[in-house]
Design a protein around this motif. Structure first.
Motif, PDB file in Angstrom:
ATOM      1  N   GLY A 126       0.821  -1.211   0.000  1.00 28.71           N
ATOM      2  CA  GLY A 126       0.000   0.000   0.000  1.00 28.71           C
ATOM      3  C   GLY A 126       0.852   1.257   0.000  1.00 28.71           C
ATOM      4  O   GLY A 126       0.537   2.240  -0.682  1.00 28.71           O
ATOM      5  N   PHE A 127       1.944   1.231   0.757  1.00 28.58           N
ATOM      6  CA  PHE A 127       2.848   2.373   0.794  1.00 28.58           C
ATOM      7  C   PHE A 127       3.501   2.592  -0.567  1.00 28.58           C
ATOM      8  O   PHE A 127       3.570   3.710  -1.067  1.00 28.58           O
ATOM      9  CB  PHE A 127       3.914   2.165   1.871  1.00 28.58           C
ATOM     10  CG  PHE A 127       4.907   3.281   1.973  1.00 28.58           C
ATOM     11  CD1 PHE A 127       4.540   4.496   2.525  1.00 28.58           C
ATOM     12  CD2 PHE A 127       6.197   3.121   1.516  1.00 28.58           C
ATOM     13  CE1 PHE A 127       5.450   5.539   2.632  1.00 28.58           C
ATOM     14  CE2 PHE A 127       7.120   4.144   1.615  1.00 28.58           C
ATOM     15  CZ  PHE A 127       6.740   5.352   2.172  1.00 28.58           C
ATOM     16  N   THR A 128       3.951   1.506  -1.180  1.00 27.04           N
ATOM     17  CA  THR A 128       4.577   1.607  -2.501  1.00 27.04           C
ATOM     18  C   THR A 128       3.587   2.126  -3.536  1.00 27.04           C
ATOM     19  O   THR A 128       3.924   2.995  -4.341  1.00 27.04           O
ATOM     20  CB  THR A 128       5.123   0.233  -2.935  1.00 27.04           C
ATOM     21  OG1 THR A 128       6.004  -0.252  -1.927  1.00 27.04           O
ATOM     22  CG2 THR A 128       5.866   0.322  -4.244  1.00 27.04           C
ATOM     23  N   ASP A 129       2.363   1.621  -3.501  1.00 21.55           N
ATOM     24  CA  ASP A 129       1.333   2.076  -4.442  1.00 21.55           C
ATOM     25  C   ASP A 129       1.021   3.559  -4.251  1.00 21.55           C
ATOM     26  O   ASP A 129       0.873   4.295  -5.219  1.00 21.55           O
ATOM     27  CB  ASP A 129       0.049   1.265  -4.285  1.00 21.55           C
ATOM     28  CG  ASP A 129       0.207  -0.178  -4.729  1.00 21.55           C
ATOM     29  OD1 ASP A 129       1.191  -0.471  -5.451  1.00 21.55           O
ATOM     30  OD2 ASP A 129      -0.638  -0.997  -4.343  1.00 21.55           O
ATOM     31  N   SER A 130       0.921   3.999  -3.003  1.00 26.83           N
ATOM     32  CA  SER A 130       0.608   5.411  -2.760  1.00 26.83           C
ATOM     33  C   SER A 130       1.763   6.311  -3.188  1.00 26.83           C
ATOM     34  O   SER A 130       1.537   7.403  -3.707  1.00 26.83           O
ATOM     35  CB  SER A 130       0.255   5.644  -1.295  1.00 26.83           C
ATOM     36  OG  SER A 130       1.389   5.477  -0.476  1.00 26.83           O
ATOM     37  N   TRP A 181       1.523   9.158  -6.025  1.00 23.12           N
ATOM     38  CA  TRP A 181       1.950  10.527  -5.735  1.00 23.12           C
ATOM     39  C   TRP A 181       2.962  11.011  -6.774  1.00 23.12           C
ATOM     40  O   TRP A 181       2.879  12.141  -7.252  1.00 23.12           O
ATOM     41  CB  TRP A 181       2.542  10.606  -4.332  1.00 23.12           C
ATOM     42  CG  TRP A 181       2.966  11.983  -3.955  1.00 23.12           C
ATOM     43  CD1 TRP A 181       2.184  12.994  -3.520  1.00 23.12           C
ATOM     44  CD2 TRP A 181       4.301  12.501  -4.021  1.00 23.12           C
ATOM     45  NE1 TRP A 181       2.945  14.114  -3.291  1.00 23.12           N
ATOM     46  CE2 TRP A 181       4.250  13.844  -3.588  1.00 23.12           C
ATOM     47  CE3 TRP A 181       5.534  11.956  -4.385  1.00 23.12           C
ATOM     48  CZ2 TRP A 181       5.375  14.646  -3.511  1.00 23.12           C
ATOM     49  CZ3 TRP A 181       6.656  12.759  -4.307  1.00 23.12           C
ATOM     50  CH2 TRP A 181       6.564  14.090  -3.884  1.00 23.12           C
ATOM     51  N   MET A 182       3.905  10.146  -7.129  1.00 23.09           N
ATOM     52  CA  MET A 182       4.916  10.512  -8.127  1.00 23.09           C
ATOM     53  C   MET A 182       4.263  10.808  -9.474  1.00 23.09           C
ATOM     54  O   MET A 182       4.636  11.746 -10.161  1.00 23.09           O
ATOM     55  CB  MET A 182       5.951   9.391  -8.291  1.00 23.09           C
ATOM     56  CG  MET A 182       6.860   9.210  -7.108  1.00 23.09           C
ATOM     57  SD  MET A 182       8.051  10.513  -6.937  1.00 23.09           S
ATOM     58  CE  MET A 182       9.204  10.080  -8.192  1.00 23.09           C
ATOM     59  N   GLU A 183       3.274  10.002  -9.858  1.00 24.34           N
ATOM     60  CA  GLU A 183       2.604  10.212 -11.138  1.00 24.34           C
ATOM     61  C   GLU A 183       1.823  11.520 -11.160  1.00 24.34           C
ATOM     62  O   GLU A 183       1.783  12.208 -12.170  1.00 24.34           O
ATOM     63  CB  GLU A 183       1.667   9.045 -11.441  1.00 24.34           C
ATOM     64  CG  GLU A 183       2.391   7.785 -11.851  1.00 24.34           C
ATOM     65  CD  GLU A 183       1.447   6.624 -12.094  1.00 24.34           C
ATOM     66  OE1 GLU A 183       0.214   6.852 -12.132  1.00 24.34           O
ATOM     67  OE2 GLU A 183       1.938   5.502 -12.247  1.00 24.34           O
ATOM     68  N   ARG A 184       1.195  11.869 -10.035  1.00 19.11           N
ATOM     69  CA  ARG A 184       0.375  13.089  -9.990  1.00 19.11           C
ATOM     70  C   ARG A 184       1.202  14.351  -9.769  1.00 19.11           C
ATOM     71  O   ARG A 184       0.908  15.387 -10.355  1.00 19.11           O
ATOM     72  CB  ARG A 184      -0.668  12.988  -8.875  1.00 19.11           C
ATOM     73  CG  ARG A 184      -1.791  12.061  -9.204  1.00 19.11           C
ATOM     74  CD  ARG A 184      -2.834  12.036  -8.093  1.00 19.11           C
ATOM     75  NE  ARG A 184      -2.238  11.335  -6.940  1.00 19.11           N
ATOM     76  CZ  ARG A 184      -2.235  11.800  -5.699  1.00 19.11           C
ATOM     77  NH1 ARG A 184      -2.797  12.929  -5.416  1.00 19.11           N
ATOM     78  NH2 ARG A 184      -1.705  11.104  -4.730  1.00 19.11           N
ATOM     79  N   LYS A 185       2.233  14.286  -8.947  1.00 19.60           N
ATOM     80  CA  LYS A 185       2.924  15.506  -8.533  1.00 19.60           C
ATOM     81  C   LYS A 185       4.270  15.722  -9.210  1.00 19.60           C
ATOM     82  O   LYS A 185       4.675  16.865  -9.383  1.00 19.60           O
ATOM     83  CB  LYS A 185       3.162  15.480  -7.005  1.00 19.60           C
ATOM     84  CG  LYS A 185       1.910  15.418  -6.196  1.00 19.60           C
ATOM     85  CD  LYS A 185       1.118  16.690  -6.345  1.00 19.60           C
ATOM     86  CE  LYS A 185      -0.120  16.639  -5.459  1.00 19.60           C
ATOM     87  NZ  LYS A 185      -0.944  17.798  -5.572  1.00 19.60           N
ATOM     88  N   VAL A 186       4.953  14.670  -9.566  1.00 23.15           N
ATOM     89  CA  VAL A 186       6.323  14.821 -10.090  1.00 23.15           C
ATOM     90  C   VAL A 186       6.382  14.623 -11.592  1.00 23.15           C
ATOM     91  O   VAL A 186       7.012  15.418 -12.297  1.00 23.15           O
ATOM     92  CB  VAL A 186       7.283  13.848  -9.375  1.00 23.15           C
ATOM     93  CG1 VAL A 186       8.671  13.948  -9.935  1.00 23.15           C
ATOM     94  CG2 VAL A 186       7.280  14.111  -7.870  1.00 23.15           C
ATOM     95  N   LYS A 187       5.723  13.597 -12.099  1.00 30.81           N
ATOM     96  CA  LYS A 187       5.812  13.268 -13.519  1.00 30.81           C
ATOM     97  C   LYS A 187       5.388  14.396 -14.453  1.00 30.81           C
ATOM     98  O   LYS A 187       6.047  14.596 -15.480  1.00 30.81           O
ATOM     99  CB  LYS A 187       4.998  12.008 -13.806  1.00 30.81           C
ATOM    100  CG  LYS A 187       5.782  10.929 -14.459  1.00 30.81           C
ATOM    101  CD  LYS A 187       4.902   9.724 -14.688  1.00 30.81           C
ATOM    102  CE  LYS A 187       5.716   8.654 -15.361  1.00 30.81           C
ATOM    103  NZ  LYS A 187       4.891   7.482 -15.595  1.00 30.81           N
ATOM    104  N   PRO A 188       4.337  15.170 -14.160  1.00 26.39           N
ATOM    105  CA  PRO A 188       3.966  16.237 -15.081  1.00 26.39           C
ATOM    106  C   PRO A 188       5.069  17.274 -15.293  1.00 26.39           C
ATOM    107  O   PRO A 188       5.171  17.859 -16.362  1.00 26.39           O
ATOM    108  CB  PRO A 188       2.742  16.887 -14.420  1.00 26.39           C
ATOM    109  CG  PRO A 188       2.170  15.826 -13.576  1.00 26.39           C
ATOM    110  CD  PRO A 188       3.324  15.013 -13.114  1.00 26.39           C
ATOM    111  N   TYR A 189       5.895  17.456 -14.294  1.00 25.13           N
ATOM    112  CA  TYR A 189       6.972  18.452 -14.415  1.00 25.13           C
ATOM    113  C   TYR A 189       8.218  17.865 -15.050  1.00 25.13           C
ATOM    114  O   TYR A 189       9.139  18.585 -15.413  1.00 25.13           O
ATOM    115  CB  TYR A 189       7.308  19.027 -13.037  1.00 25.13           C
ATOM    116  CG  TYR A 189       6.131  19.740 -12.442  1.00 25.13           C
ATOM    117  CD1 TYR A 189       5.703  20.947 -12.944  1.00 25.13           C
ATOM    118  CD2 TYR A 189       5.441  19.167 -11.372  1.00 25.13           C
ATOM    119  CE1 TYR A 189       4.601  21.598 -12.409  1.00 25.13           C
ATOM    120  CE2 TYR A 189       4.338  19.820 -10.822  1.00 25.13           C
ATOM    121  CZ  TYR A 189       3.931  21.031 -11.346  1.00 25.13           C
ATOM    122  OH  TYR A 189       2.857  21.666 -10.811  1.00 25.13           O
TER     123      TYR A 189
END
Length: 105
Positions: free
Chosen positions: A85-89, A93-101
């Motif tokens: 669950g921690f890995t999935d979250s 988070w990386m896909e939503r907050k980091v990847k777009p930039y």
């Protein structure tokens, strides 16, 4: 109750900041740093008080802050959600907050 239901938690943040400084005045500086770390995990702006600890050379409070950040960002979520669950979250988070930039183009 309306503020809590609308996710406006500034009152709780202010109360925890006051608690942190109360504990600090009672010479429990390590605990004060941990409480301040908890507040910083909730809202980022209380983390600026770490600069106060560093300017006053309150090393135990600073170490408590760093320990608290480690606990509240890594250890507690890992214990509550489990490894998968921690890995999935974190991936979400990386896909939503980091990847777009990180996108080039």
């Amino acid at each position: 109750m309306d503020n809590v239901s609308l996710a406006q938690i500034d009152f709780m943040v202010v109360c925890l900041i006051v608690l942190s400084f109360f504990v600090y005045k009672k010479d429990r500086r390590f605990l004060s740093g941990i409480v301040l770390a908890l507040v910083t995990v909730i809202k980022i702006y209380p983390g600026l008080f770490l600069l106060y600890y560093l300017a006053k050379r309150r090393w135990m409070a600073s170490i408590g802050f760093i320990t608290g950040i480690f606990l509240f960002i890594l250890v507690v979520p890992l214990a509550v959600m489990g490894k998968s669950g921690f890995t999935d979250s974190m991936e979400s988070w990386m896909e939503r907050k980091v990847k777009p930039y990180m996108a080039i183009g």
